[in-house]
Design a protein around this motif. Sequence first.
Motif: not given
Length: 318
Positions: A17-29, A266-268, A290-298
């Motif tokens: 699965a994907d990672g932390g979409l929201e934290t990526t958009l906020v803190f990286h983008d 700040e993002l941890d 069988t399903v591995i992804g990430g959530c906040c901060g990943t």
Amino acid sequence: MKYRNSLPQLNGTQMVADGGLETTLVFHDGIDLPLFAAFKALESQEGIDAIGRYMRGFARLAVKHNRGFIMDTPTWRASPRWAAELGVDRDQLREVHREVIATLVKMRAEHETPASPFVVNGVIGPHSDGYAPTEIMSASEAEAYHQTQVGWFAEMGADMVSAITMTYVDEAIGIVRAAQSVNIPVVISFTVETDGRLPSGQGLRSAIEQVDRATGSTAAYFMINCAHPDHFRSVLEQGGEWTKRIMGVRANASRLSHAELDEAEELDDGNPKEFGELHQELTQFLPNLTVIGGCCGTDHRHVEHVCIATQQPTAKAV
């Protein structure tokens, strides 16, 4: 390809699965997300480009590691209650769902391979706060409320729906029943606090077993998300048949509690390599993982390290 009647992860295919979409958009983008609503980013070309770049990165990662990819719609906050608070009416909200599914279907056609099946997953979030709900629904109220999104996903071509960051059982039961009514596979993902219990205080095992009793075990499987592996490992170590119902984990990068994350400015992002190694340990306690992804901060780094640490014998060498 459409997978609604035969989800590859149910047949043992390893999926990311994907990672932390929201934290990526906020803190990286640097994209503002009112109410943490990722779908609002689609109102600007900058946001569209950022989400597209993010999803294509995970698509390439899945293909590289010979894993399938569960393609989540950015709709965790796109249910009627939250949309209304954001000034988005029902017609606009319906169009958001149509557009995001069409975009993922197109991306699937561009990247999917026989060894890497892609599944379009309609994401549903909680009616109330995802950490500390202030409004508790009955199962019947939750079924009626979530029927809107579930119905759109079924109508518009999603392969499955997933209720992410569920905090209490009755809402989860209602979502499963809503999905049953339109014959679309449904996944329930509970979040837990640092003690491994749901925000409601209920134990994870008890919650999963209660949902299954109330719905005839018709949820495709269960997941855990938005908690660090250290927060729930001890619960899984206790073992039991119930752990076979957990087929997915989307953990946080940070060991902070939900309350601490809420206050963080700040993002941890933790340690991506350690994050992967912790998931290798989790496979000892979750026989059907069988399903591995990430959530906040990943982000892509974390999920890549998970792929490396849990690599199957047939996977490509990195």
